[in-house]
Design an enzyme around this catalytic site. Structure first.
Site, PDB file in Angstrom:
ATOM      1  N   GLN A 152       0.831  -1.204   0.000  1.00 11.57           N
ATOM      2  CA  GLN A 152       0.000   0.000   0.000  1.00 11.57           C
ATOM      3  C   GLN A 152       0.865   1.253   0.000  1.00 11.57           C
ATOM      4  O   GLN A 152       0.612   2.202  -0.748  1.00 11.57           O
ATOM      5  CB  GLN A 152      -0.924  -0.007   1.219  1.00 11.57           C
ATOM      6  CG  GLN A 152      -1.904  -1.163   1.260  1.00 11.57           C
ATOM      7  CD  GLN A 152      -2.699  -1.209   2.546  1.00 11.57           C
ATOM      8  OE1 GLN A 152      -2.561  -0.338   3.412  1.00 11.57           O
ATOM      9  NE2 GLN A 152      -3.552  -2.215   2.693  1.00 11.57           N
ATOM     10  N   GLU A 153       1.902   1.230   0.827  1.00 15.77           N
ATOM     11  CA  GLU A 153       2.759   2.408   0.942  1.00 15.77           C
ATOM     12  C   GLU A 153       3.523   2.675  -0.347  1.00 15.77           C
ATOM     13  O   GLU A 153       3.855   3.822  -0.644  1.00 15.77           O
ATOM     14  CB  GLU A 153       3.738   2.218   2.103  1.00 15.77           C
ATOM     15  CG  GLU A 153       4.357   3.509   2.617  1.00 15.77           C
ATOM     16  CD  GLU A 153       5.519   3.980   1.771  1.00 15.77           C
ATOM     17  OE1 GLU A 153       5.781   5.205   1.743  1.00 15.77           O
ATOM     18  OE2 GLU A 153       6.170   3.122   1.133  1.00 15.77           O
ATOM     19  N   HIS A 154       3.791   1.624  -1.142  1.00 13.84           N
ATOM     20  CA  HIS A 154       4.476   1.834  -2.413  1.00 13.84           C
ATOM     21  C   HIS A 154       3.661   2.736  -3.335  1.00 13.84           C
ATOM     22  O   HIS A 154       4.217   3.542  -4.080  1.00 13.84           O
ATOM     23  CB  HIS A 154       4.739   0.487  -3.098  1.00 13.84           C
ATOM     24  CG  HIS A 154       5.774  -0.337  -2.384  1.00 13.84           C
ATOM     25  ND1 HIS A 154       5.857  -1.712  -2.506  1.00 13.84           N
ATOM     26  CD2 HIS A 154       6.772   0.018  -1.519  1.00 13.84           C
ATOM     27  CE1 HIS A 154       6.863  -2.162  -1.769  1.00 13.84           C
ATOM     28  NE2 HIS A 154       7.418  -1.123  -1.165  1.00 13.84           N
TER      29      HIS A 154
ATOM     30  N   SER B 174       3.985   6.252  -1.819  1.00 12.67           N
ATOM     31  CA  SER B 174       5.322   6.760  -2.136  1.00 12.67           C
ATOM     32  C   SER B 174       5.408   7.185  -3.591  1.00 12.67           C
ATOM     33  O   SER B 174       6.011   8.218  -3.918  1.00 12.67           O
ATOM     34  CB  SER B 174       6.375   5.689  -1.835  1.00 12.67           C
ATOM     35  OG  SER B 174       7.659   6.102  -2.241  1.00 12.67           O
TER      36      SER B 174
END
Length: 388
Positions: free
Chosen positions: A249-251, A254
């Site tokens: 999810q954070e990718h 980012s």
């Protein structure tokens, strides 16, 4: 952001209003202070989170019963994009770590009690999260972490040193990934939310970095820290899988931040090329420069649309493992490319230490290393695509 991306099918009128609200917040609370904070290599994270919380801008997709706004994934995409435009990536990273890297672990895996005790105050800005996963010998290879958590009755005894802890100097609670005795990544790791006040925690001085200088990064040592079992998030032994899912999810987050940074750099460069006169005419009149800007504009828009498709799959609770890695790889390389090209077009002035493009140039380099290096993204793409 270009007008066409405000009106496409991914965004509603509510998202546009949110973007305007965020832009107003940045203009009033952050942008006037960036130069001072960069010089100080610190910024008042707690104060900024508190102000974001007061304006109901934290945890937009989380349940309202815990202080969220019950909005969708794209509200966080808007949030990440507007943070990405701040000419100090350490500020945006610190906020993202709190709001989109640690808070989701509580929201997605925590009990109702844990959400009330951790998520609610975090979304008000009353509690600051730090992310403590990386170690000296375990960066992208999260399975290689050496920090240990040994269960003793109603406690875990935590030992280890975590490096590059974003918000390490400010956090009230650290999200720590540690290995249990069997060390099997699939069954033997735990995620512990460790209060800073517990005995046995030692925080180093701030780590000096080439870029992201305002991120308040530190090393944190845990020596025989007795962490109550109630501080474990998720199932015992399931910490590794929970962290990997959050990384995917954070990718996307980012990637949105990196793409927005690239877009902001190009916007500033176009302004410069229109005003800078050489050989009797503005730089922008040079066809090579026009073509270069057109190429970069195309690359940025392609990256942005990839982010949005990945976010839409996430919104529909689909499998984002492949596209999130592709988006992260593409945007991380793109923001470095744009930074280099923009610095060249600005010329010698951008090489000065306090120039905004020079700062973007330094900050952009971390995207290909942090939260999954380019090489790890390629490995993941090869594995999910069954190339290897």
């Amino acid at each position: 952001m270009n007008p066409q991306t405000n009106t496409n099918s991914f965004f509603s009128e509510g998202h546009l209003l949110l973007r305007q609200k965020l832009q107003a917040f940045m203009k009033q609370e952050i942008l006037p202070h960036v130069e001072d904070w960069e010089q100080q290599r610190r910024f008042p994270l707690r104060s900024i989170l508190k102000k974001l919380g007061q304006q109901e801008l934290l945890g937009l997709r989380y349940p309202s019963q815990y202080g969220g706004q019950d909005q969708d994934i794209f509200s966080h995409i808007v949030f990440a994009e507007e943070l990405g435009r701040i000419p100090s990536a350490g500020i945006s990273m610190a906020i993202i770590i709190h709001n989109d890297m640690v808070a989701p672990l509580v929201a997605d895996y925590g009990t109702a009690t844990q959400c009330e005790e951790l998520l609610s105050p975090a979304l008000r800005g009353d509690l600051v999260f730090g992310h403590a996963v990386s170690e000296a010998s375990a960066g992208s290879d999260v399975a290689a972490i050496q920090a240990t958590a040994v269960r003793e009755s109603d406690y875990y005894v935590l030992n280890g040193v975590k490096n590059f802890v974003t918000n390490g100097l400010d956090a009230d609670v650290y999200c720590v990934l540690a290995a249990m005795p069997d060390r099997n990544p699939l069954t033997g790791m735990v995620l512990l939310f460790v209060p800073r006040s517990l005995p046995g925690i030692e925080i180093s001085e701030e780590i000096g970095m080439m870029g992201h200088r305002t991120a308040n990064v530190a090393s944190v040592s845990f020596q025989d820290v007795r962490v109550p079992a109630a501080c474990r998030i998720g199932n015992e032994g399931g910490g590794f899988l929970a962290q990997l899912n959050q990384f995917a999810q954070e990718h996307i987050i980012s990637s949105c931040r990196a793409t927005a940074m690239a877009d902001e750099m190009l916007r500033l460069t176009v302004q410069h090329c229109r005003s800078r006169v050489t050989f009797g005419e503005p730089l922008i009149k040079n066809q090579w420069i026009q073509f270069k800007i057109a190429e970069l504009r195309t690359d940025i828009e392609l990256s942005r649309q990839c982010n949005y498709v990945a976010a839409s799959i996430w919104q529909e609770q689909g499998d984002i493992s492949l596209l999130s890695a592709m988006a992260k790889l593409q945007s991380s390389r793109l923001v470095r490319k744009v930074a280099d090209e923009c610095l060249q077009l600005f010329g010698k002035d951008a090489y000065l230490d306090d120039h905004i493009i020079g700062r973007f140039y330094r900050d952009s380099r971390l995207f290909s290393i942090s939260t999954g290096s380019d090489e790890m993204m390629l490995t993941k793409i090869a594995k999910v695509s069954k190339i290897s």
